[in-house]
Scaffold this motif. Structure first.
Motif, PDB file in Angstrom:
ATOM      1  N   ASP A 265       0.825  -1.207   0.000  1.00 22.23           N
ATOM      2  CA  ASP A 265       0.000   0.000   0.000  1.00 22.23           C
ATOM      3  C   ASP A 265       0.859   1.257   0.000  1.00 22.23           C
ATOM      4  OD1 ASP A 265      -2.484  -1.063  -0.184  1.00 22.23           O
ATOM      5  OD2 ASP A 265      -2.955  -0.975   1.953  1.00 22.23           O
ATOM      6  N   LYS A 505     -12.605   6.311  -6.077  1.00 18.84           N
ATOM      7  CA  LYS A 505     -12.025   5.247  -5.257  1.00 18.84           C
ATOM      8  C   LYS A 505     -11.232   4.292  -6.131  1.00 18.84           C
ATOM      9  CE  LYS A 505     -13.191   1.785  -1.769  1.00 18.84           C
ATOM     10  NZ  LYS A 505     -14.269   1.167  -0.958  1.00 18.84           N
ATOM     11  N   GLU A 506     -11.758   3.983  -7.327  1.00 13.89           N
ATOM     12  CA  GLU A 506     -11.071   3.069  -8.238  1.00 13.89           C
ATOM     13  C   GLU A 506      -9.730   3.644  -8.675  1.00 13.89           C
ATOM     14  OE1 GLU A 506     -11.554   1.018 -12.648  1.00 13.89           O
ATOM     15  OE2 GLU A 506     -12.762   2.754 -12.090  1.00 13.89           O
ATOM     16  N   SER A 509      -7.155   3.963  -5.757  1.00 14.85           N
ATOM     17  CA  SER A 509      -6.718   2.645  -5.274  1.00 14.85           C
ATOM     18  C   SER A 509      -5.554   2.099  -6.089  1.00 14.85           C
ATOM     19  CB  SER A 509      -7.880   1.641  -5.321  1.00 14.85           C
ATOM     20  OG  SER A 509      -8.897   2.018  -4.409  1.00 14.85           O
ATOM     21  N   GLN A 510      -5.391   2.560  -7.335  1.00 12.71           N
ATOM     22  CA  GLN A 510      -4.301   2.081  -8.173  1.00 12.71           C
ATOM     23  C   GLN A 510      -2.961   2.678  -7.755  1.00 12.71           C
ATOM     24  OE1 GLN A 510      -5.299  -0.260 -10.069  1.00 12.71           O
ATOM     25  NE2 GLN A 510      -7.462   0.219  -9.806  1.00 12.71           N
ATOM     26  N   LYS A 545      -4.131   3.100   3.510  1.00 13.28           N
ATOM     27  CA  LYS A 545      -4.672   3.605   2.251  1.00 13.28           C
ATOM     28  C   LYS A 545      -6.194   3.706   2.231  1.00 13.28           C
ATOM     29  CE  LYS A 545      -3.873   1.467  -1.766  1.00 13.28           C
ATOM     30  NZ  LYS A 545      -3.159   1.049  -3.005  1.00 13.28           N
ATOM     31  N   PRO A 546      -6.944   2.713   2.736  1.00 19.18           N
ATOM     32  CA  PRO A 546      -8.417   2.820   2.693  1.00 19.18           C
ATOM     33  C   PRO A 546      -8.942   4.080   3.382  1.00 19.18           C
ATOM     34  CG  PRO A 546      -7.782   0.572   3.166  1.00 19.18           C
ATOM     35  CD  PRO A 546      -6.525   1.383   3.243  1.00 19.18           C
ATOM     36  N   ILE A 549      -7.972   7.296   1.355  1.00 21.85           N
ATOM     37  CA  ILE A 549      -8.822   7.511   0.178  1.00 21.85           C
ATOM     38  C   ILE A 549     -10.212   7.985   0.593  1.00 21.85           C
ATOM     39  CG2 ILE A 549      -9.968   6.339  -1.751  1.00 21.85           C
ATOM     40  CD1 ILE A 549      -7.514   4.545  -1.981  1.00 21.85           C
TER      41      ILE A 549
END
Length: 572
Positions: A265, A505-506, A509-510, A545-546, A549
């Motif tokens: 992450d 979010k997509e 997340s990368q 990270k979650p 974001i």
């Protein structure tokens, strides 16, 4: 244009002066050569010349030799002036693959050289062993073994090279500490241990539980814990050790997987120490490559990885952050930072000077006036960055939608798409006009069709429709790349792309945590977020990270007018 650039796009056979050939920048994967075989090669070339061309790639005004070092060295030794060569443009990874394949097919490559070559490929492929196996057409097990062997000490590897021990011995010694490897190696050689006997002895080895990274609570009552027995005899100062190494390794591997996920992450790619040779990695930081390069390039580069040590012993679990595994890029960045400032002078053209004189009433001697003071400017350093493939694909999906939204309202685009679709089905079709691409590749046909006027295009559609009555063909194509390539035909594509990009979010997340941090700094998000309480964003990046974001998406920040540089760079 020099002689080399003329062959850059098309593989070519040609005779090349030996003086124009230089070694490959990362060397030859073969470090040992059979003297008897080399003498036979010398005799053959002396008698018949070089029959099989060597493989080279263009390099500045010379050529780098990729495969055929033996033929090249023998030709040099014999005093030849030229050598037949196959010139081909290759990436570093492709060059190494060709080199390895060449050595494997021509004669047995030293097992240790083979292992080190696979290790180099591991750096090129960011540790993706499956990709290496597929490229070399090897079983995955073979790739794993080659990398595993390199966990051995240099003394163990040399013993394998000389034949003092076998590869089987080395694989059994690989997981253990350097000290244990050294001591066992001496006994294996002096007492002539077989692989089976070494396996038996290794199974009886012990690992101190104090060095374990996993939770050892379950070990307290385990019969394989030496402390459980020592307590019965009053040996309270005995150091607890696990005598069931298979269990110790299994629990260690489970811990490593969890640790790798945690580090991923933050850093993206996590590799094991033995997957990258010491000489193929460098610690990268701002003092080494410069603030701009490090913060805007290296921090989001997929070649900046973290290494974790999985060797049993005191080093187990040690992490090495900010490791650059792209030797060539690293060298370029370091070199760029050390280059002195370049003085640039703004020069006026002769035409503009003459125009100024003719249009004014200045005295005749004004033409001898000294030019304006030169302006000094620092050369802009290129920010190198190998963006994660996940980030690239996500950005491409957004840009494809941008392209579609700009082009779909245009009737001409719809006609061009129709023509390209029909041409895709038509085998052996010859266009009515020469401006159209003779190829059947969808992307090229669509591009050339877009350049036609509507009347000509409709005539082509009618003609190709007629042609389809007899032949058909199919071709693979990438609609995403094709649509992005058409953006250059649109008005203000960059503005439209920036307007379309929004953090989701997509998308976020990368990115790694460091990558998200770069986005937030460059967009002004950090300044806005810290406006309420200074330093809050830095604290937020430590919470995973979650949560990072989620907080970014909930914060009321205006992202309009911003898009990541790697997103904009995809617009050709």
């Amino acid at each position: 244009m020099n002689a080399i650039t003329t062959v850059e796009l098309k593989p070519t056979n040609m005779m090349i002066p030996l003086s124009s050939i230089v070694p490959l920048s990362f060397g030859n994967c073969r470090t040992n050569r059979n003297s008897e075989s080399y003498q036979e090669l010398l005799n053959s070339i002396k008698t018949r010349g070089v029959i099989q061309p060597i493989l080279v790639r263009p390099f500045d005004d010379k050529f780098e030799i990729i495969a055929g070092y033996g033929r090249f060295e023998a030709s040099t030794e014999l005093g030849l002036e030229t050598i037949p060569a196959f010139v081909k443009v290759l990436t570093d990874a492709e060059a190494l693959e060709h080199q390895l394949e060449e050595n494997l097919t021509r004669s047995d490559l030293d097992i240790i050289d083979e292992c080190k070559a696979v290790q180099q490929l591991s750096a090129f492929y960011n540790g993706d062993r499956k990709a290496i196996a597929d490229r070399l057409v090897w079983p995955l097990r073979k790739v794993n073994e080659r990398i595993e062997i390199l966990r051995c000490t240099s003394q163990v590897l040399e013993a394998v090279r000389t034949g003092a021990i076998t590869v089987g011995h080395a694989l059994l010694l690989a997981p253990f500490s350097e000290k244990l490897q050294q001591g066992t190696l001496a006994k294996v050689i002096s007492e002539k241990w077989t692989v089976a006997y070494l396996r038996e002895r290794a199974s009886k080895g012990q690992q101190l539980l104090a060095l374990a990274k996993f939770d050892t609570n379950e070990c307290n009552t385990c019969p394989h814990n030496s402390a459980a027995q020592s307590g019965l005899f009053g040996l309270e100062d005995h150091k607890a050790a696990c005598s069931k190494l298979s269990c110790f390794k299994e629990k260690t591997n489970e811990w490593l997987e969890v640790r790798k996920d945690e580090l991923a992450d933050q850093y993206g790619t996590v590799l094991l120490v033995q997957q990258v040779a010491q000489e193929d990695r460098h610690t990268v930081d701002a003092p080494t490559v410069g603030e701009e390069q490090f913060n805007s390039g290296c921090m989001t580069c997929e070649k900046r990885v973290v290494l974790i040590d999985d060797r049993l012993g005191r080093s187990l679990g040690t992490t090495y952050i900010n490791q650059c595994i792209d030797n060539i890029c690293y060298t370029q960045c370091v070199k760029a930072l050390s280059q002195p400032e370049i003085e640039e002078v703004e020069e006026e053209s002769a035409d503009s000077i003459a125009l100024d004189i003719d249009a004014s009433n200045t005295p005749a001697d004004a033409t001898s006036a000294k030019p304006s003071t030169p302006k000094k400017a620092k050369p802009k350093k290129t920010v190198n960055c190998s963006v994660s493939s996940k980030v690239v694909e996500t950005n491409k999906r957004v840009l494809r939608n941008v392209s579609a939204s700009l082009l779909m309202p245009e009737p001409h685009f719809q006609s061009a798409m129709t023509y390209a679709a029909l041409r895709r089905l038509a085998s052996g079709y010859k266009p009515l006009i020469t401006e159209l691409s003779p190829t059947d590749h969808f992307s090229q046909v669509l591009k050339s069709a877009m350049a036609l006027d509507e009347t000509t295009l409709m005539a082509e559609i009618a003609n190709v429709t007629l042609h389809l009555s007899s032949k058909q063909s199919d071709d693979s194509l990438n609609f995403t790349d094709m649509m992005i390539s058409l953006l250059s035909d649109c008005q203000n594509p960059t503005d439209a792309a920036i307007a379309k990009w929004m953090p989701t979010k997509e998308i976020l997340s990368q990115y790694t945590i460091d990558g998200i941090n770069v986005l937030c700094v460059e967009s002004g998000f950090v300044a806005a977020f810290d406006n309420e309480k200074e330093g809050e964003f830095a604290k937020l990046t430590t919470k995973g990270k979650p949560q990072l974001i989620d907080t970014i998406l909930k914060f009321g920040f205006d992202w309009s007018g911003f898009a990541p540089k790697e997103f904009i760079a995809l617009i050709k």
